[in-house]
Design an enzyme around this catalytic site. Structure first.
Site, PDB file in Angstrom:
ATOM      1  N   SER A 136       4.667   6.292  20.657  1.00  0.00           N
ATOM      2  CA  SER A 136       5.395   6.612  21.877  1.00  0.00           C
ATOM      3  C   SER A 136       6.329   5.466  22.284  1.00  0.00           C
ATOM      4  CB  SER A 136       4.392   6.967  22.985  1.00  0.00           C
ATOM      5  OG  SER A 136       5.045   7.450  24.131  1.00  0.00           O
TER       6      SER A 136
ATOM      7  N   ASP B  12       5.821   9.723  17.017  1.00  0.00           N
ATOM      8  CA  ASP B  12       6.459  10.447  18.110  1.00  0.00           C
ATOM      9  C   ASP B  12       7.075   9.492  19.145  1.00  0.00           C
ATOM     10  OD1 ASP B  12       7.104  13.118  18.722  1.00  0.00           O
ATOM     11  OD2 ASP B  12       5.742  13.132  20.412  1.00  0.00           O
TER      12      ASP B  12
ATOM     13  N   HIS C 185       1.970  15.268  21.897  1.00  0.00           N
ATOM     14  CA  HIS C 185       2.506  13.912  21.707  1.00  0.00           C
ATOM     15  C   HIS C 185       1.502  13.022  20.966  1.00  0.00           C
ATOM     16  CE1 HIS C 185       5.135  10.593  22.565  1.00  0.00           C
ATOM     17  NE2 HIS C 185       4.364  10.032  23.478  1.00  0.00           N
TER      18      HIS C 185
END
Length: 370
Positions: A179, A207, A274
């Site tokens: 992230s 991601d 996610h």
């Protein structure tokens, strides 16, 4: 018989009338008209304004070396920004091995479960494991945390530079970011290159966060120029992730938008999808021949799961056995449950989880509600 023929004619007439009416008044799906997702909070004004970390505060930036080889007793030792020489002398640090540096995302900490799981898998395959603690700088409102990853990247690069002076080989360094941690890794890599003239070996982008970064250029977010090899694992591209194929090899898991839920199939929305990126990646490390992806011509083709029509079919593995020469965009089908891989089944027409599930609910030619 005559009645049946009469009904068929009536039905055909009704269809013809509807077609004529709709030719001027009905609305069909049209992407040129509807547009494409802008993505969640794609722009954050002020992100490029200056941010400074003071010398006193730098002690809150630290690296933790982890050894999970003894299942009864995990060993962790923490070294702050000013203790890189001491870290280099830690008996757990073997410069002959490859080293994995994990960088967590927004509100993350090495003490949370995800870094521990990542550490264990990489230890098991023979890596030194370092966990970068950026929590002091990312436990703010998200736009402020996103601004602070830039100076964190500057000082994180200095920490790596000090370790290279003590024996760390950047060509044996894999950086794994999740992230917001992907962009932190990017700024570390960019600043490390400015300082040394060298690229680090590999960045695994799990991601990368789209909010605040989705519309920025390659100098302001993760990019394939940041390391000798950059791979993207995309699992929530319009929510907390980003759609751009920023790596040398880019995997769009189940199309990259949403992932199937493990318990209830439709209950894996943005956050669940996610974080699936790291779960799929760890499984790929443990099952190195099982995640087979197919190449696509575009991200849109991956979204629509239309890559099987591409001839000839080009495949690649996700994981440490990736063929780095096969660059581009890849679609990867998975199951809903760990360990997720479908092997060769993922290349077949009916491998998409959501389409197959929907078809199974409507396989009867006639449904009667009693």
């Amino acid at each position: 018989m005559e009645l049946v023929m009469m009904m068929d004619l009536v039905n055909m007439l009704v269809i013809c009338i509807l077609v004529i009416i709709c030719s001027g008044h009905c609305m069909y799906s049209n992407k040129e008209l509807e547009g494409y997702p802008a993505g969640f909070m794609s722009d954050c004004p002020g992100l490029d304004k200056e941010a400074i970390i003071t010398k006193r505060t730098l002690k809150n930036l630290s690296l933790t070396i982890v050894d999970t080889s003894n299942p009864m007793k995990e060993i962790r030792r923490k070294y702050n920004y000013y203790q890189m020489k001491e870290l280099a002398k830690d008996p757990l640090f073997d410069f002959n091995k490859r080293t994995m540096l994990y960088i967590g995302g927004f509100l993350d900490s090495p003490n949370f479960p995800i870094p521990g799981r990542v550490a264990k898998v990489y230890n098991n395959i023979g890596y030194n494991v370092l966990l970068l603690d950026t929590g002091y700088f990312t436990t703010y409102e998200y736009p402020r945390a996103s601004r602070l990853v830039r100076p964190v990247g500057v000082h994180g690069a200095k920490m790596l530079f000090e370790l290279t002076k003590e024996g760390l080989d950047p060509k044996k360094l894999d950086v794994v970011g999740l992230s917001l941690g992907v962009h932190t890794a990017s700024f570390i890599a960019k600043n490390f290159r400015l300082k040394t003239g060298m690229n680090i070996s590999r960045i695994t982008a799990l991601d990368p966060s789209g909010p605040c970064f989705r519309n920025l250029g390659p100098e302001e977010r993760i990019d394939k120029s940041d390391a000798d090899f950059v791979e993207l694992i995309a699992t929530n591209i319009d929510g907390y992730g980003m759609a751009a194929p920023v790596g040398h090899v880019n995997y769009y898991v189940n199309g990259g938008e949403f992932q199937p839920g493990e318990i209830v199939w439709f209950l894996c929305m943005s956050l669940c999808s996610h974080v699936r990126s790291y779960m799929v990646w760890l499984s790929a490390l443990q099952n190195p021949n099982s995640f087979i992806a197919m190449q696509c011509d575009s991200v849109q083709q991956a979204r629509f799961k239309k890559c099987r029509d591409r001839k000839p079919m080009v495949t690649n593995l996700m994981g440490l056995k990736v063929d780095k020469k096969k660059e581009g965009i890849f679609y990867l089908a998975t199951s809903a449950k760990y360990p997720y891989y479908l092997s060769e089944r993922g290349l077949k027409q009916n491998s998409d989880f959501f389409k197959s599930l929907a078809a199974s609910f409507n396989k009867e030619k006639l449904v009667k509600v009693r």
